[in-house]
Design an enzyme around this catalytic site. Structure first.
Site, mmCIF file in Angstrom:
data_model
loop_
_atom_site.group_PDB
_atom_site.id
_atom_site.type_symbol
_atom_site.label_atom_id
_atom_site.label_comp_id
_atom_site.label_asym_id
_atom_site.label_seq_id
_atom_site.Cartn_x
_atom_site.Cartn_y
_atom_site.Cartn_z
ATOM 1 N N ASP A 34 23.327 -15.611 -6.763
ATOM 2 C CA ASP A 34 23.560 -14.811 -5.566
ATOM 3 C C ASP A 34 24.953 -14.159 -5.709
ATOM 4 O O ASP A 34 25.737 -14.550 -6.582
ATOM 5 C CB ASP A 34 23.501 -15.756 -4.357
ATOM 6 C CG ASP A 34 24.038 -15.125 -3.091
ATOM 7 O OD1 ASP A 34 23.595 -14.024 -2.746
ATOM 8 O OD2 ASP A 34 24.905 -15.750 -2.442
ATOM 9 N N PHE A 35 25.259 -13.176 -4.880
ATOM 10 C CA PHE A 35 26.579 -12.533 -4.981
ATOM 11 C C PHE A 35 27.560 -13.018 -3.901
ATOM 12 O O PHE A 35 28.451 -13.814 -4.170
ATOM 13 C CB PHE A 35 26.440 -10.995 -4.957
ATOM 14 C CG PHE A 35 27.769 -10.306 -5.071
ATOM 15 C CD1 PHE A 35 28.477 -10.319 -6.272
ATOM 16 C CD2 PHE A 35 28.350 -9.685 -3.967
ATOM 17 C CE1 PHE A 35 29.735 -9.730 -6.375
ATOM 18 C CE2 PHE A 35 29.602 -9.078 -4.064
ATOM 19 C CZ PHE A 35 30.290 -9.100 -5.269
ATOM 20 N N ASP A 216 24.595 -19.637 -1.708
ATOM 21 C CA ASP A 216 25.378 -20.315 -0.660
ATOM 22 C C ASP A 216 24.754 -20.267 0.716
ATOM 23 O O ASP A 216 25.291 -20.852 1.657
ATOM 24 C CB ASP A 216 26.769 -19.658 -0.549
ATOM 25 C CG ASP A 216 26.668 -18.260 0.053
ATOM 26 O OD1 ASP A 216 25.861 -17.460 -0.458
ATOM 27 O OD2 ASP A 216 27.362 -17.980 1.045
HETATM 28 MG MG MG Z 1 25.395 -15.425 -0.364
#
Ligand code: MG
Length: 277
Positions: A34-35, A216
């Site tokens: 994910d970024f 996250d």
């Molecule tokens: Mg994220």
């Protein structure tokens, strides 16, 4: 192998790294990341998000050794420009829009049909939240994010109620929650887990790949669930999401620690313990 537990109960990857080495040994690894909040620290204005120090060089070296993909809620062009590392796979809009290192492009056609609803919802939300200080309405190609990180706590319920209200007026939109944001997107059977499955199939059709996924936030749980029995799931911890359920096997304390873990993975490749794809 893992039952769902809360983020703060998940062991830290750095503390159990020897176990991970055993788990990774002799596998064909694919790294999917994910970024926001994973490769980049969360910032007040999402327009300012950048990869943490050391992330770009780590990804540049890692992609020499194994396939690497970034899966983000951001638009494809946006996430690609921010990461700015060549030869990666990039999946934008939670995977509705995917580009490969050799120019492959896959767009989930059904998502295009909801653009008029997103346009209408965007106009209604902007108008109704016009007076609320600190609201950031971020329009993306296939979604609309309403950020309330900088909104007075007394006004937050007004913001979330408005998004829920407008979202419920459109049957083809789905409301999701994230870290200090509400999002409207296509109500389709497609999420980061489906995008991950699509990518694995495309990158390693034999099905023998060992996916490592790190994320996250709530939408990452679909991908963490997808790798639960076939790979390694890493949740990036934050104070905002500590007592929430996760499918991850291990955790790291923020983007900097994830970057260190990517460095350790590289060392396994460089020492010959892992063989390059
Ligand atoms: Mg994220």
């Amino acid at each position: 192998m893992t039952t769902e537990r809360s983020v703060d109960q998940v062991p830290d990857a750095h503390e159990v790294f020897d176990d991970l080495r055993g788990m990774l040994w002799n596998r064909r690894i694919i790294v999917l990341l994910d970024f926001d909040g994973t490769l980049s620290p969360i910032v007040d204005d999402p327009a300012d998000a950048e990869p943490a120090d050391g992330v770009r060089p780590a990804l540049e070296r890692l992609v020499e050794k194994c396939p690497v993909a970034v899966i983000s809620g951001r638009d494809l062009a946006d996430v690609r420009d921010r990461v700015a590392v060549e030869r990666l796979w990039y999946a934008g809009s939670h995977g509705f829009d995917i580009a490969g290192p050799d120019g492959e492009h896959h767009e989930y056609e059904d998502a295009l049909d909801v653009v008029p609803s997103l346009d209408a919802a965007e106009a209604a939300i902007r108008e109704r939240l016009d007076e609320i200080a600190g609201v950031k309405v971020e329009r993306k190609r296939f979604s609309l994010s309403v950020h309330f990180r900088s909104v007075d706590p007394d006004d937050v319920a007004m913001v979330t109620d408005t998004v829920d209200d407008v979202g419920s007026e459109h049957r083809d939109l789905r409301i999701t929650e994230g870290r200090r944001l509400r999002e409207l997107g296509p109500d389709l059977e497609w999420d980061k887990g489906a995008a991950l499955g699509w990518l694995l199939e495309r990158i390693e059709p034999s099905g023998s790949a060992f996916p490592i996924y790190a994320g996250d936030d709530v939408t990452d749980e679909d991908a963490l669930k997808a790798v639960r029995d076939i790979g390694l799931g890493i949740v990036v911890r934050s104070d905002e999401r500590s007592d929430v359920p996760t499918f991850a096997h291990v955790s790291v304390d923020g983007p900097d620690r994830l970057c260190e873990l990517l460095g350790q993975l590289l060392e396994l490749f460089e020492s010959g313990e892992l063989s390059p794809a």
